[in-house]
Design an enzyme around this catalytic site. Structure first.
Site, PDB file in Angstrom:
ATOM      1  CD1 TRP A 153      -2.512   2.011   1.494  1.00  0.00           C
ATOM      2  CD2 TRP A 153      -3.273   0.387   0.157  1.00  0.00           C
ATOM      3  NE1 TRP A 153      -3.743   2.398   1.013  1.00  0.00           N
ATOM      4  CE2 TRP A 153      -4.227   1.427   0.189  1.00  0.00           C
ATOM      5  CE3 TRP A 153      -3.538  -0.740  -0.646  1.00  0.00           C
ATOM      6  CZ2 TRP A 153      -5.424   1.374  -0.550  1.00  0.00           C
ATOM      7  CZ3 TRP A 153      -4.727  -0.784  -1.372  1.00  0.00           C
ATOM      8  CH2 TRP A 153      -5.657   0.251  -1.316  1.00  0.00           C
ATOM      9  CG  ASP A 209      -1.208  11.861  -2.294  1.00  0.00           C
ATOM     10  OD1 ASP A 209      -0.933  10.637  -2.331  1.00  0.00           O
ATOM     11  OD2 ASP A 209      -1.968  12.388  -3.120  1.00  0.00           O
ATOM     12  CD  GLU A 212      -5.245   5.328   0.288  1.00  0.00           C
ATOM     13  OE1 GLU A 212      -6.135   4.858  -0.435  1.00  0.00           O
ATOM     14  OE2 GLU A 212      -4.966   4.884   1.407  1.00  0.00           O
ATOM     15  CD  GLU A 213      -3.497   8.280  -7.034  1.00  0.00           C
ATOM     16  OE1 GLU A 213      -4.404   7.616  -7.540  1.00  0.00           O
ATOM     17  OE2 GLU A 213      -3.281   9.484  -7.321  1.00  0.00           O
ATOM     18  CD  GLU A 435     -13.440   6.744  -4.445  1.00  0.00           C
ATOM     19  OE1 GLU A 435     -13.213   6.287  -5.594  1.00  0.00           O
ATOM     20  OE2 GLU A 435     -12.786   6.407  -3.433  1.00  0.00           O
TER      21      GLU A 435
HETATM   22  C1  NOJ Z   1      -6.209   2.956  -4.248  1.00  0.00           C
HETATM   23  C2  NOJ Z   1      -6.215   4.282  -3.617  1.00  0.00           C
HETATM   24  O1  NOJ Z   1      -7.067   4.243  -2.533  1.00  0.00           O
HETATM   25  C3  NOJ Z   1      -6.625   5.362  -4.568  1.00  0.00           C
HETATM   26  O2  NOJ Z   1      -6.585   6.605  -3.979  1.00  0.00           O
HETATM   27  C4  NOJ Z   1      -5.720   5.322  -5.732  1.00  0.00           C
HETATM   28  O3  NOJ Z   1      -6.075   6.308  -6.650  1.00  0.00           O
HETATM   29  C5  NOJ Z   1      -5.715   3.951  -6.354  1.00  0.00           C
HETATM   30  N1  NOJ Z   1      -5.359   2.954  -5.374  1.00  0.00           N
HETATM   31  C6  NOJ Z   1      -4.803   3.878  -7.549  1.00  0.00           C
HETATM   32  O4  NOJ Z   1      -3.461   4.075  -7.115  1.00  0.00           O
HETATM   33  C1  NOJ Z   2      -9.145   6.332  -1.828  1.00  0.00           C
HETATM   34  C2  NOJ Z   2      -8.896   7.757  -1.496  1.00  0.00           C
HETATM   35  O1  NOJ Z   2      -7.969   8.262  -2.415  1.00  0.00           O
HETATM   36  C3  NOJ Z   2      -8.395   7.889  -0.094  1.00  0.00           C
HETATM   37  O2  NOJ Z   2      -8.252   9.259   0.215  1.00  0.00           O
HETATM   38  C4  NOJ Z   2      -9.337   7.250   0.874  1.00  0.00           C
HETATM   39  O3  NOJ Z   2      -8.772   7.307   2.157  1.00  0.00           O
HETATM   40  C5  NOJ Z   2      -9.623   5.827   0.492  1.00  0.00           C
HETATM   41  N1  NOJ Z   2     -10.004   5.696  -0.886  1.00  0.00           N
HETATM   42  C6  NOJ Z   2     -10.740   5.233   1.353  1.00  0.00           C
HETATM   43  O4  NOJ Z   2     -11.907   5.971   1.183  1.00  0.00           O
END
Ligand code: NOJ
Ligand code: NOJ
Length: 645
Positions: A153, A209, A212-213, A435
């Protein structure tokens, strides 16, 4: 004794001042009504669906641990049946603020379960690290049962502990205000302290960030949340007779780091190390989650009404105008659907409900701030934002008594309502918020019933109604040191074992102690309907509070002391519309002028006293304005004490 003033006292007594704050809205009635209608029907749906995703009681969260928030009930494409520290903290900040505004035993149980769950989660070793050196607190998500998630992750994510501290601090303040200081001290503070330790120790290290990227960088949202947590953490420590000296030393340095995100092109570059333009809803979320209703339009903390926040709002919103089909043909200055960032490709890169709603929320926050301050200032930095809304906008300061102010204020209100309308347009009739919604058709996409989407709906509805969260003390924490450094301190971590909360911690019905800020504001006591006890039975939350203003000021015969302030109840800063105080309690040894005015509970007011001579000459108190938050508790009467400044 001033015999002249006794007459005023009599006049005052028969003059009930119960008007609600003026709202200047000239928006099209149809669009206003539709936003009203949407929020009225959607808010209860959002609250119910949000609670449904929280274990163990939530029917949509079957299998989730008690107090653990599932990001979404969706278990495949995408699998969001995990608990994210960020989503959970933002959700619980929303729940705590909702609870503070209107006492609910059900929400209190949810809050207590959340705190119990977080105390445990802090200690769970995970791929980000362990508890002993705090590193494990940077883990972004855990399994539904609270065990570590060990898959790969984007980790660590350093916003989680800060956001959680903010949610728990908000509840601690309520506990203190209602006489349950020992609960805050012994049960909640230990959890907060670990999170504050984490922030003081790790803020200068890079991470992932909020999306999560982007790894190996700093992220605006994270740094803004960290700064806020340290400022309010230090204040809470003082209130509880604890210390967080590291909060005090580190907060200004975190604020230094925050300044680096500003690009002179007029926007926030949300991440270092991203290879993108940096225009990202990250920054809008950063501003709304650090909104302080008592703040000025400070650029250093990117307050919603600051020129930087407005310029950035335009840059970010505009970055989505040409890339989404559903935004095509919509003119500049009219609301559109807002995504994460233009380069996004997750699920094809689409608008997110929580980001479109955040764009509205930032503007409602700004309206609240301008209303409190009593003027709008346009600078060269914010001019382009304003010109989209009002083509003849020009650099300057416009007092709330001017027609330009009204025009600008109403234009922002209309613009803000447009973002809510956009989200409403693409909300299915049953009210479920996923979302994302498709950039080409507006159809819901990605995780269904996203908890964070529901929290975003509830906070935007509150701000639009003028319901604000408590101040976090921005005015005492907004000055940027001249020398910045990224050296940190090491934190201490101890297991916070909390397994149950005392029963019957209901709102007090009697004595409440509050503090008026401003240079001379002092603590106050109140009278209520019955005396307070720590096991007070539940009481009715006051909707209106009679605030008695005691002002110590030396006057001579013929002079009258009046109070004037931001709210229409206080004359909207017009000296001619101020309220006269009474000198009936004035003696040679106690130069007291006093008066009582009713306000809606929870309202934030700014005010000053003025001395009006018999020929009408007005003398103002010196700056700064006094700021006061009318308590939203069961108390129906409070007293604020000031001395002429
Ligand atoms: C899962 C993350 O929660 C999301 O924010 C991200 O855009 C995707 N993975 C692709 O990296
Ligand atoms: C993906 C989002 O990018 C992230 O900000 C969030 O924490 C997770 N999904 C779970 O909702």
């Amino acid at each position: 004794m001033h015999s002249f003033s006794l007459l005023l006292a009599g006049a005052f007594a028969v003059q009930p001042i119960l008007a609600l704050p003026g709202s200047v809205t000239h928006v099209s009635d149809i669009s206003k009504r539709s936003v009203d209608t949407f929020l009225a029907s959607e808010s209860p749906i959002a609250l119910a669906n949000l609670l449904c995703n929280i274990g163990s009681a939530g029917a949509c969260a079957s299998g989730a641990g008690s107090g653990l928030v599932m990001a979404s009930p969706s278990k495949t494409s995408p699998d969001y049946f995990y608990t994210w520290t960020r989503d959970s903290a933002l959700t619980f900040k929303c729940i705590v603020d909702t609870f503070i505004n209107s006492y609910s035993a059900t929400l209190q149980v949810e809050i207590e379960n959340y705190i119990i769950a977080q105390a445990k989660l802090q200690t769970v070793s995970n791929p980000s690290g362990s508890f002993s050196d705090g590193s494990g607190l940077g883990e972004p998500k855990f399994n539904a049962d609270g065990t570590a998630f060990t898959g790969s992750w984007g980790r660590p994510q350093r916003d989680g502990p800060a956001l959680r501290a903010t949610a728990l601090i908000a509840y601690s303040r309520w506990l203190i205000a209602n006489g349950y200081t020992s609960t805050a001290s012994s049960l909640v503070w230990p959890v907060i302290q670990n999170d504050l330790s984490y922030v003081t120790q790790y803020w200068s290290q890079t991470g992932y960030d909020l999306w999560e990227e982007v790894g190996g960088g700093y992220s605006f949202f994270t740094v803004a949340a960290q700064h806020r947590a340290l400022v309010e953490g230090a204040a809470l420590a003082t209130q509880l007779g604890k210390t967080c000296s590291n909060c005090l030393t580190q907060a200004p340095q975190v604020l230094c780091l925050l300044q680096n995100f500003w690009n002179s092109g007029g926007y926030v570059v949300s991440n270092t190390n991203s290879g993108r333009t940096g225009k990202d809803a990250n920054s809008i979320l950063g501003s709304i989650h650090t909104f302080d209703p008592s703040a000025a339009c400070d650029a250093s903390t990117f307050q919603p009404c600051s020129d930087r926040a407005l310029a950035n709002h335009k840059s970010v919103v505009d970055s989505f105008r040409s890339i989404y089909t559903i935004n095509s043909g919509i003119a500049a200055g009219v609301a559109v659907a807002v995504g994460r960032y233009a380069e996004d490709s997750y699920y094809g890169g689409n608008p997110w409900y929580l980001n479109t709603l955040a764009a509205a929320e930032l503007l409602y926050d700004a309206l609240i701030q301008w209303n409190n301050i009593g003027s709008i200032t346009i600078t060269s930095v914010s001019l382009a934002f304003w010109k989209d809304l009002y083509s003849s906008a020009a650099v300057g300061t416009y007092a709330s008594s001017t027609s330009t102010y009204t025009t600008l204020y109403n234009a922002v209100k209309t613009y803000a309502d447009g973002f809510v309308t956009n989200a409403a347009t693409y909300t299915p009739s049953a009210g479920n918020l996923s979302e994302q919604y498709s950039r080409s058709t507006g159809a819901p996409l990605s995780a269904a019933d996203l908890t964070w989407s529901y929290a975003a709906l509830l906070t935007v509805a509150a701000r639009r109604a003028g319901v604000v969260p408590a101040s976090w003390g921005e005015s005492g924490g907004n000055s940027v040191p001249s020398t910045c450094s990224t050296s940190t301190v090491s934190g201490t971590y101890s297991t916070a074992s909390v397994s149950t909360f005392p029963a019957n911690q209901t709102p007090v019905t009697g004595v409440v102690t509050t503090t008026a800020s401003g240079s001379t504001g002092t603590a106050t006591t109140t009278t209520g309907t019955s005396s307070a006890t720590s096991t007070a039975s539940s009481c009715t939350l006051a909707t209106s509070v009679a605030v008695t203003f005691d002002e110590i000021v030396t006057t001579t015969y013929g002079q009258t002391i009046k109070i004037v302030g931001s709210d229409s109840i206080l004359g909207s800063w017009n000296t001619g519309s101020g309220t006269s105080l009474s000198a009936s309690g004035y003696t040679s040894s106690n130069h007291l002028w006093a008066g009582t005015i009713s306000f809606p509970a929870g309202e934030v007011i700014q005010y000053k006293y003025i001395n009006v001579a018999s020929d009408g000459t007005v003398t103002w108190e010196a700056d700064p304005n006094h700021t006061y938050t009318v308590p939203a508790t069961c108390a129906t009467a409070v007293t604020v004490s000031n001395t002429w400044q």
